[in-house]
Design an enzyme around this catalytic site. Structure first.
Site, short mmCIF file in Angstrom:
data_model
loop_
_atom_site.label_atom_id
_atom_site.label_comp_id
_atom_site.label_asym_id
_atom_site.label_seq_id
_atom_site.Cartn_x
_atom_site.Cartn_y
_atom_site.Cartn_z
NE ARG A 291 0.07 -0.21 4.97
CZ ARG A 291 1.06 0.48 5.49
NH1 ARG A 291 1.45 1.61 4.94
NH2 ARG A 291 1.69 0.05 6.56
NE ARG A 337 5.49 8.17 10.49
CZ ARG A 337 4.99 6.96 10.26
NH1 ARG A 337 4.00 6.50 11.01
NH2 ARG A 337 5.47 6.21 9.30
#
Ligand code: ADP
Length: 448
Positions: A291, A337
Site C-alpha cells: 500500500r 510525524r
C-alpha cells in the site's frame, strides 16, 4: 480513467488522495464515521456518505457499508488509503466482485505479502536476503527454543499477521524466550485475531531502510529510491528521511535494483514498499507493505513523482510512462510525524485545537486535515499532521525543518513537536549515525 473515486479512509490521507484526484479531474466520494462528520475530507469532497458510528469496526472497517456507499454514489474505484482495509485481501476481492476497481495490488499479493511468513518465503524464492529465523510459524515454546539455540540470542518473536510494531517481543535468553513467546502470541491474538508467531535473529544495531517501488499491470516496475525510517519508538516510525545518510550511491543502486527484480518476479503492481534492516553493509528483508506508506511524501519530494496519482493511473491499467533512467533524485527531504500526544509521556492527547498556524515558506509541505476549532477524536490513531521539508542538502533540510517546527502553532492539545525539535538538535540525528534503537535511548535519556 476513473470518473469518480470513493476514498475509504479519514484524516490527512483521505485529503491527500482527494488532492491527487482533483488534479486529475476525478470526482471524489468520502465515507466517514459520525466522529468525522465535521472533518476536512468531508468538507472538501464532492460527495460524502456517513457509514456508521465512531468505532472503526462499525464504520471504516464495515465493508458492506463502504460497498453500499460506492453503489449509491456510482463510484468506479475505491482507494483504501493507509491502515483500515488497505491490506485486506477479502475486501479487495469484494470490491472487484462488485464491479469496482480496488486501487492497490491484487488480492493475491495482499494475501501473500500480508502474511509475514509467506512474504519471507516469497522473497527467499525471489533471491532476496532475509533476517535469519524460523522457517515458518512456531507451534510451541519448545520449537522456539530449538530455533533460538541454532540462530543464537538475542531473538525476536514476531506476529505473522503483525503491523504497527505490535506483537513483537525480544528475548535475550532461553528463560526470557518462553515468556516472550506467550506474550507475543496473546498480543498477536488480541490485535490481529491470529496468534501465529515466528522467530527472527534480533539485530543489534541495524538501520531501517525501505525501498519504494511502483509497478504497472504490464510488467513495468521502477523504484523511487530509499527512505531511512530508523528513528522509531516502540518499532513505530517518528521521523523519516530520504535519501538515507548512511547509504552510498552503490548501495542504493544495488538494493533498488534488487527490489524491482523481486517485484517483477512476483508480478507485483501498484505502489509498494520493501522494508529491510541494514547492518554492517548487508540488507535483510523484513516485510513488504502492499500500500501507500505514511512517509511516501519524502520520496515524492526527492523524485518529483506524485505517487498517489501514479497509483491511480496503474489501477486504471495505464502503463507507466516513467522509466527508471528518467528519475533523477535531487535534494533531501525529512518528514516529522506530528502526533496528538504528550512529548514526554507519549500519552495520547485528543481534544479541541483552539489555535492553529501551520508553517509555510520555501520547501515546506504540510499534509494534514486539522484546523482551528477542530476536535481531534479519541477513536483513531494520534497522527494529526505530517510536516515534510525539502532542501538541496541534508544540512539545509535539517535547518529548514527546525525553522518550520518553530513556526508551527498548535494550541489546546499536546503534540510531539518539542520531541522533533530536540531530535533535530541531537548529535546522532545531525551526524546521521542513528540506528533503530537510538531514539528509545534518546527519549530514555541515555544518549545525547
Ligand atoms: P511491523 O509490521 O509491526 O511494522 P516490521 O517487521 O516492519 O513490523 O518491524 C518494525 C520494526 O521493528 C523495524 O523497523 C525494526 O525497527 C524492528 N525490527 C523488526 N525485525 C527486527 C529484527 N529482526 N531485529 C531487530 N529489529 C527488528
Amino acid at each position: 480513467m476513473f470518473k469518480k473515486i470513493l476514498i475509504a479512509n479519514r484524516g490527512e490521507i483521505a485529503l491527500r488522495i482527494q488532492r491527487a484526484c482533483k488534479e486529475m479531474g476525478i470526482e471524489t466520494v468520502v465515507v466517514h464515521s459520525t466522529a468525522d462528520s465535521d472533518s476536512m475530507p468531508v468538507f472538501m469532497a464532492d460527495e460524502s456518505v456517513c457509514i456508521g458510528p465512531p468505532k472503526s469496526k462499525d464504520s471504516y472497517l464495515n465493508m458492506h457499508a463502504i460497498l453500499s456507499a460506492a453503489t449509491i454514489t456510482g463510484a468506479d474505484a475505491i482507494h483504501p488509503g493507509i491502515g483500515f482495509l488497505a491490506e485486506n485481501a477479502a475486501f479487495a476481492e469484494m470490491v472487484e466482485e462488485h464491479g469496482f476497481t480496488f486501487i492497490g495490488p491484487s488480492a493475491e499479493h495482499l494475501r501473500v505479502m500480508g502474511d509475514k511468513i509467506t512474504a519471507k518465503q516469497a522473497m527467499i524464492t525471489a533471491g532476496i536476503p532475509v533476517v535469519p529465523g524460523s522457517e515458518g510459524s512456531l507451534s510451541s515454546a519448545e520449537e522456539a527454543l530449538k530455533v533460538a539455540a541454532e540462530i543464537g540470542y538475542p531473538v525476536l518473536v514476531k506476529a505473522t499477521g503483525g503491523g504497527g510494531g505490535k506483537g513483537m517481543k525480544v528475548a535475550n535468553s532461553a528463560d526470557e524466550l518462553t515468556e516472550a513467546f506467550d506474550m507475543a502470541r496473546s498480543e498477536a491474538q488480541a490485535h490481529f485475531g491470529n496468534p501465529e508467531v515466528y522467530l527472527e535473529k534480533y539485530l543489534a544495531h541495524p538501520r531501517h531502510i525501505e525501498i519504494q517501488i511502483l509497478g504497472d499491470q504490464h510488467g513495468n516496475c521502477i523504484h523511487l529510491g530509499e527512505r531511512d525510517c530508523s528513528l522509531q519508538r516502540r518499532h513505530q516510525k517518528v521521523l523519516e528521511e530520504a535519501p538515507s545518510p548512511a547509504l552510498s550511491a552503490k548501495d542504493r543502486e544495488f538494493i533498488g535494483t534488487l527490489a524491482v527484480e523481486a517485484a517483477k518476479k512476483i508480478g507485483y503492481y501498484s505502489a509498494g514498499t520493501f522494508e529491510f534492516l541494514w547492518e554492517d553493509g548487508k540488507f535483510y528483508f523484513i516485510e513488504m507493505n502492499t500500500r501507500l506508506q505514511v512517509e511516501h511524501p519524502v520520496s515524492e519530494l526527492i523524485s518529483g513523482i506524485d505517487l498517489v496519482q501514479q497509483q491511480i493511473r496503474v489501477a486504471a491499467s495505464e502503463a507507466l510512462t516513467i522509466r527508471q533512467q528518467d528519475i533523477v533524485f535531487k535534494g533531501h527531504a525529512i518528514e516529522c510525524r506530528i502526533n496528538a500526544e504528550h512529548p514526554e509521556t507519549f500519552f495520547p492527547s485528543p481534544g479541541k485545537i483552539t489555535q492553529y498556524h501551520p508553517p509555510g515558506g520555501p520547501g515546506v509541505r504540510v499534509d494534514s486535515a486539522v484546523f482551528a476549532d477542530y476536535t481531534v477524536p479519541s477513536h483513531y490513531d494520534s497522527l494529526i499532521a505530517k510536516l515534510i521539508v525539502y532542501a538541496d542538502t541534508r544540512a539545509e533540510c535539517i535547518a529548514r525543518a527546525k525553522r518550520a517546527l518553530d513556526e508551527y502553532g498548535i494550541s489546546g492539545i499536546h503534540t510531539n513537536i518539542p520531541l522533533h525539535q530536540r531530535l533535530l538538535d541531537a548529535q546522532g540525528v545531525v551526524d546521521g549515525s542513528y540506528d533503530i534503537h537510538w531514539l528509545e535511548k534518546f527519549v530514555g535519556g541515555t544518549q545525547d
